[in-house]
Design a protein around this motif. Structure first.
Motif, short mmCIF file in Angstrom:
data_model
loop_
_atom_site.label_atom_id
_atom_site.label_comp_id
_atom_site.label_asym_id
_atom_site.label_seq_id
_atom_site.Cartn_x
_atom_site.Cartn_y
_atom_site.Cartn_z
N HIS A 81 0.85 -1.20 0.00
CA HIS A 81 0.00 0.00 0.00
C HIS A 81 0.89 1.25 0.00
O HIS A 81 0.82 2.09 0.89
CB HIS A 81 -0.90 -0.04 1.24
N SER A 82 1.70 1.37 -1.06
CA SER A 82 2.69 2.44 -1.08
C SER A 82 2.26 3.59 -1.97
O SER A 82 1.71 3.39 -3.06
CB SER A 82 4.04 1.90 -1.58
N LEU A 83 2.51 4.81 -1.50
CA LEU A 83 2.34 6.04 -2.26
C LEU A 83 3.70 6.57 -2.67
O LEU A 83 4.68 6.44 -1.91
CB LEU A 83 1.62 7.10 -1.43
N THR A 84 3.78 7.18 -3.83
CA THR A 84 5.03 7.76 -4.31
C THR A 84 5.14 9.20 -3.81
O THR A 84 4.36 10.06 -4.23
CB THR A 84 5.10 7.73 -5.85
N LEU A 85 6.08 9.45 -2.91
CA LEU A 85 6.18 10.76 -2.27
C LEU A 85 7.45 11.52 -2.65
O LEU A 85 7.58 12.70 -2.32
CB LEU A 85 6.16 10.59 -0.74
N THR A 86 8.37 10.87 -3.35
CA THR A 86 9.68 11.49 -3.58
C THR A 86 9.91 11.95 -5.01
O THR A 86 10.98 12.42 -5.34
CB THR A 86 10.80 10.50 -3.20
N GLU B 289 -9.07 6.68 -24.98
CA GLU B 289 -10.10 7.39 -24.21
C GLU B 289 -10.42 6.64 -22.92
O GLU B 289 -10.68 5.45 -22.92
CB GLU B 289 -11.37 7.55 -25.05
N ASN B 290 -10.35 7.37 -21.80
CA ASN B 290 -10.65 6.83 -20.47
C ASN B 290 -9.70 5.69 -20.05
O ASN B 290 -10.06 4.87 -19.21
CB ASN B 290 -12.10 6.34 -20.38
N PHE B 291 -8.52 5.65 -20.64
CA PHE B 291 -7.53 4.64 -20.30
C PHE B 291 -6.18 5.35 -20.17
O PHE B 291 -5.67 5.89 -21.14
CB PHE B 291 -7.46 3.57 -21.39
N TYR B 292 -5.63 5.34 -18.94
CA TYR B 292 -4.38 6.04 -18.66
C TYR B 292 -3.39 5.08 -18.02
O TYR B 292 -3.75 4.18 -17.28
CB TYR B 292 -4.62 7.20 -17.69
N LYS B 293 -2.12 5.33 -18.31
CA LYS B 293 -1.07 4.70 -17.51
C LYS B 293 -0.45 5.80 -16.66
O LYS B 293 -0.32 6.96 -17.09
CB LYS B 293 -0.04 4.01 -18.38
N LEU B 294 -0.10 5.44 -15.43
CA LEU B 294 0.50 6.41 -14.51
C LEU B 294 1.99 6.13 -14.48
O LEU B 294 2.43 5.08 -14.02
CB LEU B 294 -0.11 6.26 -13.11
N ASP B 295 2.74 7.07 -15.00
CA ASP B 295 4.17 6.89 -15.22
C ASP B 295 4.89 6.54 -13.92
O ASP B 295 5.03 7.37 -13.03
CB ASP B 295 4.76 8.16 -15.83
N ASP B 296 5.30 5.26 -13.80
CA ASP B 296 6.03 4.73 -12.65
C ASP B 296 5.25 4.83 -11.34
O ASP B 296 5.83 4.88 -10.25
CB ASP B 296 7.40 5.41 -12.49
N GLY B 297 3.93 4.85 -11.43
CA GLY B 297 3.10 4.92 -10.22
C GLY B 297 2.76 3.55 -9.68
O GLY B 297 2.88 2.53 -10.37
N THR B 298 2.33 3.50 -8.44
CA THR B 298 1.86 2.27 -7.80
C THR B 298 0.34 2.17 -7.97
O THR B 298 -0.32 3.16 -8.32
CB THR B 298 2.19 2.28 -6.31
N PRO B 299 -0.24 1.01 -7.70
CA PRO B 299 -1.71 0.92 -7.74
C PRO B 299 -2.39 1.90 -6.79
O PRO B 299 -3.43 2.47 -7.12
CB PRO B 299 -1.97 -0.53 -7.34
N THR B 300 -1.81 2.11 -5.62
CA THR B 300 -2.38 3.08 -4.69
C THR B 300 -2.31 4.49 -5.26
O THR B 300 -3.27 5.27 -5.15
CB THR B 300 -1.65 3.01 -3.33
N ASP B 301 -1.18 4.84 -5.88
CA ASP B 301 -1.08 6.12 -6.58
C ASP B 301 -2.19 6.27 -7.61
O ASP B 301 -2.80 7.33 -7.75
CB ASP B 301 0.26 6.24 -7.33
N CYS B 302 -2.45 5.19 -8.35
CA CYS B 302 -3.45 5.23 -9.42
C CYS B 302 -4.82 5.60 -8.88
O CYS B 302 -5.53 6.44 -9.47
CB CYS B 302 -3.51 3.88 -10.12
N ILE B 303 -5.21 5.00 -7.77
CA ILE B 303 -6.53 5.31 -7.20
C ILE B 303 -6.53 6.70 -6.57
O ILE B 303 -7.43 7.51 -6.81
CB ILE B 303 -6.92 4.24 -6.15
N PHE B 304 -5.52 6.99 -5.80
CA PHE B 304 -5.44 8.28 -5.09
C PHE B 304 -5.51 9.45 -6.08
O PHE B 304 -6.28 10.39 -5.92
CB PHE B 304 -4.15 8.32 -4.28
N LEU B 305 -4.69 9.39 -7.14
CA LEU B 305 -4.62 10.50 -8.08
C LEU B 305 -5.81 10.52 -9.03
O LEU B 305 -6.22 11.59 -9.49
CB LEU B 305 -3.32 10.44 -8.86
N SER B 306 -6.38 9.35 -9.34
CA SER B 306 -7.58 9.32 -10.18
C SER B 306 -8.72 10.09 -9.53
O SER B 306 -9.45 10.84 -10.19
CB SER B 306 -8.03 7.88 -10.43
N LEU B 307 -8.88 9.90 -8.23
CA LEU B 307 -9.96 10.58 -7.53
C LEU B 307 -9.72 12.08 -7.47
O LEU B 307 -10.67 12.87 -7.36
CB LEU B 307 -10.10 10.01 -6.12
N THR B 308 -8.46 12.50 -7.56
CA THR B 308 -8.12 13.92 -7.55
C THR B 308 -8.30 14.54 -8.93
O THR B 308 -8.87 15.63 -9.06
CB THR B 308 -6.65 14.11 -7.11
#
Length: 264
Positions: free
Chosen positions: A47-52, A62-81
């Motif tokens: 359950h890691s977030l990328t902080l550094t 359309e409606n399909f993104y990759k998160l550059d070097d992100g974790t699954p938790t990053d993906c959900i956290f930033l998607s909601l933002t």
């Protein structure tokens, strides 16, 4: 006429994973699917977030993104933002279809399970779904993801037709047995099993003679249990295992024991 449901999808095997693509295919008839997945495999990232370092959404289609070097938790956290307005969260978050089991204490390592954890922390129903396989992936090559697709469709329809079955901060951890869909015995509610853990790390040397280690995959070996069926037992018997998982990891039964110990 009711609005179509909003489904947010991620995984920890990377945006090109066949399991992720199978999940998207299964869900598209059920609602509007938005996909945000890691650029590369992030298995066992927890359950890691990328902080550094900064992260970037890269639109694949359309409606399909990759998160550059992100974790699954990053993906959900930033998607909601970024992708969802504050007053219109997704109706559900589904993480998977993971290539390999996520059973027992292994879910503490799992990026797949952690994405579902992040969802329920944000007040959104979450499901983590994993395809168990044996013999170096032979079962996936032989049976594909048909059973996993059928199972997740049934679960999501059931949730959309009624209520999410769990209270806040609890998610569903689903493991699919490595068998043909026609041989599945159905769903079984389970508890997390207890795994035998060992050490598997191979030592190697690079061309300059420097030593390095490569951590290997542990074997699926589980302890005998008494009481409610475990996820491992259900999968072994040909059932789809569904485990309710809570984020509160407090050992509640030991609180009074600890208090007595402190005050002794």
């Amino acid at each position: 006429m009711s609005k179509r449901k909003q489904i947010l999808v991620t995984n920890d095997d990377g945006y090109e994973s066949e399991g992720l693509l199978a999940l998207i295919e299964a869900l598209r008839p059920l609602g509007n699917v938005t996909v945000v997945a890691p650029t590369t495999e992030k298995s066992a990232c927890g359950h890691s977030l990328t902080l550094t370092k900064p992260l970037r959404f890269i639109e694949v289609e359309e409606n399909f993104y990759k998160l550059d070097d992100g974790t699954p938790t990053d993906c959900i956290f930033l998607s909601l933002t970024k992708l969802f307005p504050e007053n219109r969260k997704p109706d559900i978050v589904i993480s998977g279809i993971n290539v390999g089991a996520n059973m027992g204490e292994d879910i503490t390592y799992s990026g797949t399970a952690s994405a579902a954890m992040e969802a329920v922390l944000q007040g959104i129903p979450g499901i983590a779904v994993s395809q168990v396989y044996m013999n170096s992936g032979a079962s996936i090559e032989e049976f594909g993801y048909e059973l996993a697709q059928q199972s997740i469709i049934k679960l999501v329809q059931k949730i959309f037709e009624g209520d999410y079955p769990l209270p806040e901060r609890k998610f569903l951890n689903v493991n699919i047995p490595p068998i043909p869909a026609s041989e599945c015995k159905g769903f079984k509610s389970t508890r997390l099993g207890n795994k035998h853990y060992g050490f598997h790390a191979e030592v190697h040397y690079n061309p300059r003679g420097l030593e390095y280690y490569w951590i290997g995959l542990p074997r699926l070996e589980w302890m005998d249990t008494v009481g409610h069926t475990t996820d491992f037992e259900a999968v072994k018997e040909g059932y789809v295992s569904i485990t309710p998982v809570q984020l509160d990891m407090t050992a509640h039964n030991e609180i009074s024991i600890l208090e007595d110990w402190i005050n002794a």
